[in-house]
Design a protein around this motif. Structure first.
Motif, short mmCIF file in Angstrom:
data_model
loop_
_atom_site.label_atom_id
_atom_site.label_comp_id
_atom_site.label_asym_id
_atom_site.label_seq_id
_atom_site.Cartn_x
_atom_site.Cartn_y
_atom_site.Cartn_z
N ASN A 115 0.81 -1.27 0.66
CA ASN A 115 0.11 -0.23 -0.41
C ASN A 115 0.87 0.99 0.62
OD1 ASN A 115 -1.88 -1.40 0.03
ND2 ASN A 115 -2.03 -1.57 2.56
N ASN A 116 1.74 1.54 0.53
CA ASN A 116 2.52 2.21 0.85
C ASN A 116 4.32 1.93 -0.67
OD1 ASN A 116 2.08 2.87 3.05
ND2 ASN A 116 3.28 1.74 4.18
N LYS A 117 3.84 1.48 -1.69
CA LYS A 117 4.29 1.13 -2.72
C LYS A 117 5.82 1.11 -2.31
CE LYS A 117 1.28 4.26 -5.46
NZ LYS A 117 0.59 2.66 -5.86
N ASP A 118 6.22 0.42 -1.65
CA ASP A 118 7.76 0.18 -1.11
C ASP A 118 7.79 -1.85 -1.53
OD1 ASP A 118 9.82 -0.78 0.00
OD2 ASP A 118 9.93 -0.34 2.76
N TYR A 119 7.92 -1.67 -2.99
CA TYR A 119 8.38 -2.89 -3.55
C TYR A 119 9.55 -3.70 -2.99
CZ TYR A 119 4.23 -1.17 -6.26
OH TYR A 119 3.22 -0.74 -6.64
N GLN A 120 10.93 -2.51 -2.54
CA GLN A 120 11.72 -3.49 -2.54
C GLN A 120 12.12 -3.75 -1.41
OE1 GLN A 120 14.31 -4.17 -4.57
NE2 GLN A 120 15.39 -5.01 -3.10
N GLY A 121 11.00 -3.28 -0.32
CA GLY A 121 10.59 -3.25 1.87
C GLY A 121 10.20 -4.97 1.18
N ALA A 122 9.20 -4.89 0.06
CA ALA A 122 7.96 -6.22 0.85
C ALA A 122 8.73 -7.68 0.08
CB ALA A 122 6.64 -5.60 -0.49
N PHE A 123 9.76 -7.35 -0.75
CA PHE A 123 10.23 -8.50 -1.76
C PHE A 123 11.45 -8.68 -0.10
CE2 PHE A 123 14.22 -9.92 -3.62
CZ PHE A 123 13.89 -11.17 -3.98
N GLU A 124 12.17 -7.90 0.36
CA GLU A 124 13.09 -8.09 1.58
C GLU A 124 12.01 -8.51 3.33
OE1 GLU A 124 15.89 -7.88 1.12
OE2 GLU A 124 16.52 -6.98 -0.30
N LEU A 125 11.04 -8.60 2.47
CA LEU A 125 9.90 -9.00 3.96
C LEU A 125 9.98 -9.82 3.58
CD1 LEU A 125 8.67 -8.70 6.96
CD2 LEU A 125 6.08 -7.74 5.64
#
Length: 288
Positions: free
Chosen positions: A137-147
């Motif tokens: 939702n925050n468009k933090d796709y890199q953070g989502a991938f790392e998570l």
């Protein structure tokens, strides 16, 4: 929680049922005991011999002749050896019972390991799903991938596979997620297959013990010049029956838990696919 309680109750009920019979004991009558019971007949001889002095008016010898009859009556008591049901079962089962006992321990370990691992919190952690959705939702796709990459759960590996192929297109990302999902599903079913194997071979080992026990009984019949006594055939027959009972006692819970856990794996795999695709649907419009 209800599933776990039911699983533990079924496992304990099936495994502890034979142990509840240990209070029973079976007395084996010595075959020589009836022969000893015939001793009073020999005791009548002194009484008869005592009649000769009876002519002299002495009844004391007759009374004295009655006294030796008392030990003969005591000797007529049956010499019975008592053996508990559990010790009889262990002795009769022999090598086949030992193998089935090892299989029962392995079966319990596999059931507990699969019950503890195939849980919703392990395969689909709600905290991870919530944090992953928040990053999207925050468009933090890199953070989502790392998570997703840092977590070892089923849904995390599926999401990480989808995000890693997202640059190739949405269809490729979905295909990568499906491949990882099928691989994880196969890995869980592979662990469950050992339960199915135990459920298949335990009755066969019990059947082998049954055949072996019957061979022992027929060998006794064939080697006996006269009709064998039932006690001489009891060892082979008890081996046949106990090994059959133990094989079924191991196989039945193994088959039950294999079916229950396999259905659980199929349901959770479907839920993981639905959750991962719903999270990745937001990339479908951008890929067009």
């Amino acid at each position: 929680m209800a599933y776990r309680s039911l699983s533990i109750f079924l496992l304990l009920a099936i495994l502890l049922t034979p142990l509840g019979l240990t209070a029973r004991s079976f007395a084996y009558q010595d075959e020589a005991a009836p022969a000893a019971g015939e001793a009073p007949a020999a005791g009548e001889a002194p009484a008869a011999a005592g009649e000769a002095p009876a002519a002299g008016g002495g009844e004391a010898p007759a009374g004295g002749g009655a006294e030796p009859a008392a030990p003969a009556g005591n000797g007529a008591a049956p010499a019975a050896a008592s053996e508990s049901f559990l010790s009889w079962m262990i002795r009769a089962s022999g090598f086949f019972g030992f193998i089935l006992l090892l299989l029962s321990f392995l079966m319990v370990a596999l059931i507990m390991a699969n019950v503890l691992s195939i849980r919703r919190d392990n395969l689909m952690p709600p905290d991870l799903i919530g944090a992953f959705e928040e990053k999207l939702n925050n468009k933090d796709y890199q953070g989502a991938f790392e998570l997703a990459k840092s977590d070892d759960s089923f849904v995390a590996r599926v999401l990480a596979a989808g995000l890693s192929k997202l640059n190739q297109g949405y269809s490729e990302a979905i295909e990568g997620m499906q491949e990882v999902g099928e691989d994880e599903n196969m890995a869980m079913e592979h662990k469950l297959s050992y339960l199915a194997l135990i459920g298949a071979i335990a009755p066969m080992i019990g059947l082998m013990g049954t055949v072996y026990g019957m061979i022992l009984s027929f060998q006794t019949i064939a080697s006996s010049a006269t009709s064998p006594k039932p006690s001489e055939l009891a060892d082979g027959i008890s081996t046949a029956l106990f090994t059959t009972l133990e094989g079924l006692t191991v196989a039945i819970p193994a088959m039950i838990f294999y079916s229950l856990l396999r259905n659980r794996v199929a349901r959770f795999s479907l839920e993981v696919g639905m959750i991962s695709e719903s999270l990745m649907n937001r990339f479908s419009s951008s890929s067009k």
